[in-house]
Enzyme design. Structure first.
Site, PDB file in Angstrom:
ATOM      1  CB  ALA A 113      22.064 -20.311  33.340  1.00  0.00           C
ATOM      2  NE  ARG A 133      29.637 -16.099  40.820  1.00  0.00           N
ATOM      3  CZ  ARG A 133      30.682 -16.409  41.581  1.00  0.00           C
ATOM      4  NH1 ARG A 133      31.242 -15.625  42.462  1.00  0.00           N
ATOM      5  NH2 ARG A 133      31.031 -17.570  41.365  1.00  0.00           N
ATOM      6  CG  ASP A 185      27.840 -13.061  44.184  1.00  0.00           C
ATOM      7  OD1 ASP A 185      27.375 -14.192  44.431  1.00  0.00           O
ATOM      8  OD2 ASP A 185      28.944 -12.884  44.148  1.00  0.00           O
ATOM      9  CG  ASN A 226      22.711 -25.610  38.177  1.00  0.00           C
ATOM     10  OD1 ASN A 226      23.137 -26.852  38.169  1.00  0.00           O
ATOM     11  ND2 ASN A 226      23.444 -24.747  37.500  1.00  0.00           N
ATOM     12  CE1 TYR A 265      29.658 -29.003  47.138  1.00  0.00           C
ATOM     13  CE2 TYR A 265      30.049 -31.385  47.090  1.00  0.00           C
ATOM     14  CZ  TYR A 265      29.445 -30.197  46.540  1.00  0.00           C
ATOM     15  OH  TYR A 265      28.697 -30.613  45.341  1.00  0.00           O
ATOM     16  CE  LYS A 298      25.730 -28.886  46.451  1.00  0.00           C
ATOM     17  NZ  LYS A 298      24.804 -28.237  45.503  1.00  0.00           N
ATOM     18  N   PRO A 308      23.216 -35.556  41.748  1.00  0.00           N
ATOM     19  CG  PRO A 308      23.515 -34.100  40.374  1.00  0.00           C
ATOM     20  CD  PRO A 308      23.135 -34.162  41.594  1.00  0.00           C
TER      21      PRO A 308
END
Length: 255
Positions: free
Chosen positions: A13, A37, A61, A88, A154, A158, A184
């Site tokens: 956030a 963090r 963390d 998120n 990566y 995902k 997205p």
């Protein structure tokens, strides 16, 4: 500041999509637990949003399982009953071919994007099960739908988020818990700056000549998903800027 709306917990956030989601949910009256963090960023966000809704910040963390459990165990009423879990937090580190990949980058992506999501979910789900109510929103990526050159690990992380979301939806269906995956395409946040380790010029080139999504664009979709009636679940959503048709198909204006 009383509210009848369920509390939302947002990981990552401190900036980008997470911060934008916190702001739009606060504007719509949802109590918040904001996690990340960077304590200073969370302090500022708590002061900003705490004027309109109850807000509790948790600094930890997400890669540290013990820290995750310890932080979430400190939640007290009205924050301990999480109705909306927004997973998120996530990062890309580096963009190398598989033969040149940095092992520390690989560890960071797997630990944050996959294991961190699992740690937080595992801590929150039991109370959702007890209530037979809840909504988990996992922020994936177009990179979890298709692989692109030098995206290897990566993309794998995902793809894992996509599989976890589908597995969650199957396992939690009988308990009345919704699971939403929002994937997205290009979003202009700190994402590319982190991926390219602070190289702002290289990060800017990612969005050059096109109009990417903003963090607020994604946050508005999250709000839409959680505001659907009880019998409606937005299960799986791919969100792209108009200039992007696929990971490597982007309409760019000549400069």
């Amino acid at each position: 500041m009383s509210t009848s709306k369920g509390t939302a917990l947002i990981t990552g956030a401190t900036s980008g999509i997470g911060a934008a989601t916190a702001r739009i949910l606060a504007k719509n009256g949802y109590p918040l637990v904001i996690c990340g963090r960077r304590a200073g960023h969370l302090d500022a966000l708590e002061q900003e949003l705490g004027k309109s809704v109850p807000v509790q910040k948790l600094v930890f963390d997400i890669r540290d399982r013990e820290a995750v459990n310890q932080a979430l165990n400190t939640l007290s009423e009205p924050f301990s009953e999480i109705q909306y879990l927004i997973n998120n937090a996530g990062n890309a580190h580096g963009m190398s071919s598989i033969q040149d990949g940095d092992l520390d980058d690989w560890d960071a992506m797997i630990d944050i994007n996959v294991k961190g999501l699992l740690y937080v979910s595992r801590a929150i789900i039991p109370k959702m099960l007890a209530r037979k109510s809840g909504h988990i929103i996992n922020i994936g990526s177009i990179a979890g739908q298709e692989v692109y050159p030098r995206g290897n690990v990566y993309c794998a992380s995902k793809f894992a988020v996509d599989a976890i979301s589908k597995g969650m939806r199957l396992d939690l269906n009988e308990h009345g818990i919704k699971v939403t995956a929002i994937n997205p395409g290009l979003v202009e946040t700190e994402f590319s700056k982190v991926r390219f380790k602070g190289d702002e010029q290289r990060a800017a080139q990612v969005y050059e000549g096109m109009t990417p999504l903003t963090a607020r664009d994604v946050a508005e979709v999250i709000l839409f998903a959680i505001q659907r009636p009880a019998h409606v679940n937005i299960a799986d959503l791919l969100l792209l800027p108009t200039d992007q048709a696929a990971s490597g198909v982007i309409k760019r204006k000549l400069i």
